[in-house]
Design a protein around this motif. Structure first.
Motif, PDB file in Angstrom:
ATOM      1  N   CYS A 239      -2.680  49.473   0.593  1.00  0.00           N
ATOM      2  CA  CYS A 239      -1.885  48.336   1.065  1.00  0.00           C
ATOM      3  C   CYS A 239      -1.337  48.667   2.452  1.00  0.00           C
ATOM      4  O   CYS A 239      -0.827  49.766   2.671  1.00  0.00           O
ATOM      5  CB  CYS A 239      -0.722  48.043   0.119  1.00  0.00           C
ATOM      6  SG  CYS A 239      -1.193  47.727  -1.596  1.00  0.00           S
ATOM      7  N   TYR A 240      -1.418  47.714   3.369  1.00  0.00           N
ATOM      8  CA  TYR A 240      -0.874  47.920   4.714  1.00  0.00           C
ATOM      9  C   TYR A 240      -0.330  46.604   5.244  1.00  0.00           C
ATOM     10  O   TYR A 240      -0.624  45.531   4.724  1.00  0.00           O
ATOM     11  CB  TYR A 240      -1.932  48.484   5.667  1.00  0.00           C
ATOM     12  CG  TYR A 240      -2.938  47.469   6.157  1.00  0.00           C
ATOM     13  CD1 TYR A 240      -2.714  46.743   7.329  1.00  0.00           C
ATOM     14  CD2 TYR A 240      -4.128  47.230   5.460  1.00  0.00           C
ATOM     15  CE1 TYR A 240      -3.631  45.807   7.786  1.00  0.00           C
ATOM     16  CE2 TYR A 240      -5.050  46.305   5.922  1.00  0.00           C
ATOM     17  CZ  TYR A 240      -4.797  45.589   7.076  1.00  0.00           C
ATOM     18  OH  TYR A 240      -5.697  44.664   7.525  1.00  0.00           O
ATOM     19  N   ALA A 241       0.461  46.700   6.310  1.00  0.00           N
ATOM     20  CA  ALA A 241       0.997  45.517   6.977  1.00  0.00           C
ATOM     21  C   ALA A 241       1.003  45.776   8.482  1.00  0.00           C
ATOM     22  O   ALA A 241       0.213  46.568   8.983  1.00  0.00           O
ATOM     23  CB  ALA A 241       2.389  45.183   6.431  1.00  0.00           C
ATOM     24  N   VAL A 242       1.911  45.138   9.216  1.00  0.00           N
ATOM     25  CA  VAL A 242       1.873  45.238  10.672  1.00  0.00           C
ATOM     26  C   VAL A 242       2.240  46.623  11.174  1.00  0.00           C
ATOM     27  O   VAL A 242       2.078  46.915  12.357  1.00  0.00           O
ATOM     28  CB  VAL A 242       2.778  44.179  11.344  1.00  0.00           C
ATOM     29  CG1 VAL A 242       2.270  42.781  11.065  1.00  0.00           C
ATOM     30  CG2 VAL A 242       4.222  44.341  10.908  1.00  0.00           C
ATOM     31  N   GLY A 243       2.724  47.498  10.295  1.00  0.00           N
ATOM     32  CA  GLY A 243       2.917  48.895  10.678  1.00  0.00           C
ATOM     33  C   GLY A 243       1.613  49.582  11.050  1.00  0.00           C
ATOM     34  O   GLY A 243       1.618  50.652  11.663  1.00  0.00           O
ATOM     35  N   TRP A 244       0.502  48.981  10.681  1.00  0.00           N
ATOM     36  CA  TRP A 244      -0.806  49.447  11.130  1.00  0.00           C
ATOM     37  C   TRP A 244      -1.365  48.596  12.266  1.00  0.00           C
ATOM     38  O   TRP A 244      -1.969  49.120  13.185  1.00  0.00           O
ATOM     39  CB  TRP A 244      -1.808  49.425   9.967  1.00  0.00           C
ATOM     40  CG  TRP A 244      -1.861  50.709   9.202  1.00  0.00           C
ATOM     41  CD1 TRP A 244      -1.089  51.816   9.376  1.00  0.00           C
ATOM     42  CD2 TRP A 244      -2.764  51.020   8.131  1.00  0.00           C
ATOM     43  NE1 TRP A 244      -1.435  52.793   8.483  1.00  0.00           N
ATOM     44  CE2 TRP A 244      -2.455  52.338   7.710  1.00  0.00           C
ATOM     45  CE3 TRP A 244      -3.769  50.315   7.487  1.00  0.00           C
ATOM     46  CZ2 TRP A 244      -3.149  52.960   6.661  1.00  0.00           C
ATOM     47  CZ3 TRP A 244      -4.459  50.931   6.451  1.00  0.00           C
ATOM     48  CH2 TRP A 244      -4.153  52.243   6.046  1.00  0.00           C
ATOM     49  N   THR A 245      -1.163  47.301  12.194  1.00  0.00           N
ATOM     50  CA  THR A 245      -1.828  46.442  13.175  1.00  0.00           C
ATOM     51  C   THR A 245      -1.182  46.506  14.554  1.00  0.00           C
ATOM     52  O   THR A 245      -1.882  46.411  15.564  1.00  0.00           O
ATOM     53  CB  THR A 245      -1.843  44.981  12.692  1.00  0.00           C
ATOM     54  OG1 THR A 245      -0.512  44.554  12.411  1.00  0.00           O
ATOM     55  CG2 THR A 245      -2.680  44.830  11.440  1.00  0.00           C
ATOM     56  N   GLN A 246       0.131  46.668  14.626  1.00  0.00           N
ATOM     57  CA  GLN A 246       0.814  46.602  15.917  1.00  0.00           C
ATOM     58  C   GLN A 246       0.820  47.964  16.607  1.00  0.00           C
ATOM     59  O   GLN A 246       1.856  48.576  16.856  1.00  0.00           O
ATOM     60  CB  GLN A 246       2.227  46.047  15.732  1.00  0.00           C
ATOM     61  CG  GLN A 246       2.206  44.568  15.351  1.00  0.00           C
ATOM     62  CD  GLN A 246       3.578  43.980  15.140  1.00  0.00           C
ATOM     63  OE1 GLN A 246       4.597  44.665  15.221  1.00  0.00           O
ATOM     64  NE2 GLN A 246       3.631  42.687  14.849  1.00  0.00           N
ATOM     65  N   HIS A 247      -0.392  48.418  16.891  1.00  0.00           N
ATOM     66  CA  HIS A 247      -0.616  49.669  17.621  1.00  0.00           C
ATOM     67  C   HIS A 247      -1.708  49.440  18.657  1.00  0.00           C
ATOM     68  O   HIS A 247      -2.509  48.509  18.542  1.00  0.00           O
ATOM     69  CB  HIS A 247      -1.061  50.790  16.672  1.00  0.00           C
ATOM     70  CG  HIS A 247       0.036  51.378  15.847  1.00  0.00           C
ATOM     71  ND1 HIS A 247       0.882  52.370  16.298  1.00  0.00           N
ATOM     72  CD2 HIS A 247       0.421  51.118  14.572  1.00  0.00           C
ATOM     73  CE1 HIS A 247       1.735  52.697  15.346  1.00  0.00           C
ATOM     74  NE2 HIS A 247       1.485  51.951  14.293  1.00  0.00           N
ATOM     75  N   SER A 248      -1.783  50.330  19.629  1.00  0.00           N
ATOM     76  CA  SER A 248      -2.821  50.230  20.653  1.00  0.00           C
ATOM     77  C   SER A 248      -4.196  50.604  20.113  1.00  0.00           C
ATOM     78  O   SER A 248      -5.192  50.464  20.812  1.00  0.00           O
ATOM     79  CB  SER A 248      -2.471  51.119  21.850  1.00  0.00           C
ATOM     80  OG  SER A 248      -2.250  52.451  21.429  1.00  0.00           O
ATOM     81  N   LYS A 249      -4.257  51.071  18.868  1.00  0.00           N
ATOM     82  CA  LYS A 249      -5.539  51.314  18.203  1.00  0.00           C
ATOM     83  C   LYS A 249      -5.474  50.802  16.769  1.00  0.00           C
ATOM     84  O   LYS A 249      -6.072  51.348  15.848  1.00  0.00           O
ATOM     85  CB  LYS A 249      -5.929  52.797  18.232  1.00  0.00           C
ATOM     86  CG  LYS A 249      -5.002  53.755  17.491  1.00  0.00           C
ATOM     87  CD  LYS A 249      -3.827  54.215  18.306  1.00  0.00           C
ATOM     88  CE  LYS A 249      -3.017  55.285  17.580  1.00  0.00           C
ATOM     89  NZ  LYS A 249      -1.858  55.727  18.344  1.00  0.00           N
ATOM     90  N   GLY A 250      -4.753  49.667  16.588  1.00  0.00           N
ATOM     91  CA  GLY A 250      -4.502  49.153  15.244  1.00  0.00           C
ATOM     92  C   GLY A 250      -5.754  48.806  14.472  1.00  0.00           C
ATOM     93  O   GLY A 250      -5.854  49.064  13.265  1.00  0.00           O
TER      94      GLY A 250
END
Length: 869
Positions: A239-250
């Motif tokens: 399970c993931y959320a924007v803690g993964w997507t909001q990165h420069s390599k999300g």
């Protein structure tokens, strides 16, 4: 979601939230699921009660950590290094589900001889153009015996669903992965499996400790626990959320999870999958029927000016694949054009293809905001957002608003975006005096969720219809009313000037049934069009396979076909669940399938991998797939149906044992040969602002990332700017809703979290003389803000190679309006654009923090007692 789309075929969660209860292990990263997705978290708790191991990997100890069997704190921005370590552990210890990997992934495909990995080029893949700052992905393609011409259709499909034009150049026929040479023994040195092993070989437990700050014994315990949830009898979920997507390599973080789950055989099976947790009721819906600038409904690509500006057949030839479901691209697209333009869309005028606007540049949100600041945008509609306080580099965003001629805001309250011209910090300080702002602001009252009918599509691709409970008060109206009235006025204006540029507007089919009270389209009428119908008798379509390319069908979003199969049957409004997966409650695209790619839940011969983990299987007596979910596969295609990948066409070419039918080769992609701008495999790079050197490669950051650095969007020096020694993270609270428009104006919600605070560890508090309950000033190159100090053991210092790294956490919900006010946290953030989806980096930046006497907050004398009153 191109991380999921390029890996599996669709940019949506692969499973249902309820199915988490079937997992033997659940890894939660990039999310505090218990706090931000509490309804879904109940199924995590049910899994734990059944014996599943719950692992939470997060820099902060949260309510999710408290309910997990294992909390693993790591340095923000090092997720790929951690996941790469788990992948390496799986490969080094032969933990992969080998039979699944050989049959259902591209592990056996052989990559071209001229491909070079980051291992060979110290952080770069082959094809890097340093002048253009982009990759030529030709060398990433697969080797094949018949290196033919590019005469046939595209090679990568339009299913990636990414912003930023990702997936536009798919390599043509020469890049067709269905024609790749393969080695089913997985021994060829250039097969994907061997490349994967070499690529992740340096992600050792020692390297994970050096990069993430996770002790080796803790990491190994975590890796072993999750890797053991594999094989015929076990499955694990992520399970993931924007803690993964909001990165420069999300996107590549999500790709790492996809690789791990494919290796362990966890996709398409009960208790497995990847659940992309959406933070709002219809985030999934807003990408399915998109608010994104470069895709059309159903993840069809928008035509780009230089690449797609010619004619319909060239466009279709580029984006249609020879094999797999995207071989029907022409049916999906032409049906959409018929929904848009009705009788005006004919074969003679390419079904109105020339009326579609062309993408001419970076029209993403952050891209056009920079254009706005530079005076290139005249007007803006803001609906359901609050960018003045809810977006990166808030000061720049508010300044950009002042450059507009007009601004329309639709909301339930006067948000900071509506009041920026007189209430913003810049207006109050005189930096942006109201009398010098020429922006004309129109504030329209909007209806709330319970005051309008319509659908929303949630985390698990589930369409649910909401029925209006009460009429909105006064002049408040819903989006349907607003867009309908706006279209009516624009059409009237266009009719007075029937020029070529207005042809498309005048050709629009807009014949929805209207409510009598407010002259507003009936939501179900719109949903019927989205579902699709026969052009002749307007009979509703029941299945995606009913769509045609001859102009005889119309469909607003092909992936939603089947939600309204009969005129009086709205499946999104059905409320009679029959099983754990919720069949009978709403409609889950595609085809009400709750666990997609579920053909993979059975062995290649069609029988379940095990009795415990059965989901769908082949029933030879009935001659069809059956089971506990609707099969995400051709119902009557037998498992022993032969494939004909090199010469066949359509889904039939995949045969009966390839579950990932949106890919031309019908398998899950461990390695992505085309469709991503930053590489076929995930690679650890540091955040754009980082206190440390990249410990894995010399290359510091993701090479093709768009920093958009300029004087009004400055960056810290990286690595290790001494002015900003600490890591900054932002996050959400349960008690507030994003930028605060639906919570800070309500007294009962406001009192639950009445004031902005910053979380710091006791060690950092001692180092900087911060007092619990006192005030601190946080500074980045963009801004400074003040916040109350919360000293807590929930944040721990990270030890990296003998150096202590302190991390601070900030919730971002406050602004200068509402019942409770606070400084704008997003003013601290920098505008940046990940290369595939152009999303900003908000979860790993750098800052400084110092104590501030309460009576001198923001440079003004302000006694605490007076402030509290």
């Amino acid at each position: 979601m191109p991380g999921l789309g390029t890996s599996f075929g669709r940019g949506g969660a692969t499973t249902a939230q309820q199915d988490l209860s079937n997992a033997d292990a659940i890894l939660i990263m990039g999310s505090s699921m218990a706090e931000n997705h509490p309804v879904g978290f109940q199924w995590v708790m049910e899994a734990r009660e059944r014996g599943a191991k719950i692992i939470h990997v997060d820099p902060r100890f949260t309510r999710t950590s408290a309910m997990a069997d294992m909390w693993v704190p790591l340095r923000a921005g090092s997720d790929i290094a951690f996941l790469g370590g788990v992948i390496n552990y799986v490969l080094e210890n032969n933990k992969e589900f080998r039979e699944y990997v050989v049959a259902y992934t591209n592990a056996s495909s052989i990559v071209r001889e001229d491909f070079q990995d980051t291992e060979d080029l110290d952080g770069f893949f082959s094809g890097w153009d340093n002048e253009k700052k982009q990759y030529d992905p030709t060398s990433w393609l697969f080797e094949r015996q018949d290196q033919g011409s590019k005469e046939e259709g595209g090679g990568g499909g339009a299913h990636h669903g990414a912003s930023g034009g990702q997936g536009k150049d798919r390599g043509g026929e020469i890049g067709d992965p269905a024609k790749a040479d393969t080695d089913p023994t997985l021994q060829h040195p250039r097969c994907v499996f061997q490349i994967l092993k070499r690529h992740f070989s340096r992600y050792t437990p020692e390297m994970v400790e050096r990069c993430c700050g996770v002790a080796q014994d803790v990491f190994l315990r975590c890796a072993e626990t999750f890797a053991n949830a594999s094989g015929p009898e076990k499955t694990g979920a992520i399970c993931y959320a924007v803690g993964w997507t909001q990165h420069s390599k999300g996107v590549q973080i999500i790709r790492s999870a996809a690789i791990l789950q494919l290796l362990l055989g966890n996709i398409g099976r009960p208790g497995g999958g990847i659940l992309a947790l959406r933070g709002h009721a219809s985030i999934q819906g807003s990408t399915d029927v998109p608010t994104l600038y470069d895709i059309l409904p159903g993840y069809l690509p928008m035509p780009f000016f230089e690449a797609d500006a010619n004619d319909l057949q060239s466009y279709i030839k580029k984006h249609r694949t020879r094999t797999g479901l995207w071989s029907g691209f022409d049916s999906y697209f032409i049906s959409l054009m018929k929904a848009y333009y009705g009788d005006r869309a004919t074969a003679e005028n390419d079904y109105g293809f020339d009326w579609l606007p062309r993408v001419t540049g970076d029209h993403s949100q952050l891209g056009y905001w920079l254009d706005m600041e530079d005076g290139k945008v005249e007007g803006l509609f803001v609906m359901g957002q609050n960018p003045a306080v809810g977006a990166s580099n808030g000061k720049l965003q508010r300044s950009a608003l002042s450059k507009l001629k007009w601004l329309v805001v639709r909301d339930m309250v006067e948000t900071e975006t509506a009041s920026f011209w007189y209430a913003s910090p810049e207006a109050v300080s005189g930096e942006l005096p109201p009398e010098k702002i020429g922006t004309e602001v129109f504030l329209f009252p909007a209806a709330g969720t319970a005051e309008k009918s319509g659908t929303f599509t949630n985390t698990q691709r589930l369409l649910q219809f909401r029925n209006k409970a009460v009429n909105p008060p006064g002049d408040a109206r819903g989006e349907l009313w607003f867009m309908h009235q706006l279209w009516r006025r624009m059409r009237q204006k266009a009719q007075r000037n029937p020029s070529k540029k207005n042809e498309g507007l005048l050709a629009l089919t807009w014949d929805y049934e209207l409510e009598e009270s407010h002259d507003e389209p009936i939501a179900e009428s719109v949903l019927r069009e989205i579902n699709g119908y026969k052009v002749g008798d307007r009979a509703q379509l029941a299945h995606i396979k009913d769509l045609k390319s001859d102009g005889s069908t119309a469909c607003g979003a092909w992936i939603y076909c089947g939600v309204f199969p009969e005129r009086n049957r709205n499946r999104a409004n059905e409320r009679k669940p029959k099983d754990l997966l919720g069949h009978g409650w709403g409609f889950s695209w595609p085809n009400d399938c709750r666990i997609i790619y579920n053909r993979a839940s059975a062995r290649p011969d069609g029988q379940p991998w095990s009795e415990r983990k059965k989901l769908v299987w082949w029933d030879a007596t009935q001659g069809k797939w059956t089971g506990n979910d609707h099969p995400d596969f051709t119902e009557n295609r037998a498992p022993d149906s032969p494939s004909n990948l090199r010469e066949g066409h359509g889904v039939e070419a995949l045969g009966g044992a390839r579950p990932f039918t949106l890919h031309q080769d019908g398998v899950g992609w461990l390695y992505v040969p085309s469709g991503l701008k930053d590489g076929p495999l995930p690679t650890h790079y540091e955040p754009l602002e980082s206190p440390v050197h990249n410990p894995i490669y010399e290359q510091q950051i993701n090479p093709p990332v768009k920093k958009r650095e300029r004087p009004d969007n400055p960056y810290a020096n990286s690595p290790g700017d001494p002015r900003y020694p600490f890591v900054l993270m932002t996050y959400r609270l349960t008690e507030h809703h994003t930028a605060g428009g639906m919570s800070r104006y309500l007294p009962r919600l406001s009192e639950l979290q009445p004031e902005l605070f910053v979380e710091v560890s006791p060690q950092l508090a001692a180092e900087r003389s911060l007092v619990n309950g006192g005030y601190a000033r946080l500074t980045t190159p963009r801004a400074s803000i003040d916040a109350r100090v919360l000293v807590t053991n929930r944040l721990k210092p990270i030890q990296l190679n003998g150096k202590t790294i302190h991390q601070v956490g900030l919730p971002y919900h406050w602004g200068y309006s509402g019942r409770v006010k606070g400084d704008v946290v997003n003013d601290l953030l920098v505008i940046s654009q990940e290369p595939n989806v152009r999303i900003m980096e908000t979860k790993a930046l750098v800052c400084d923090i110092v104590p501030v006497p309460g009576e001198y907050r923001n440079g003004q004398e302000q006694p605490l007692a007076e402030r509290a009153s």
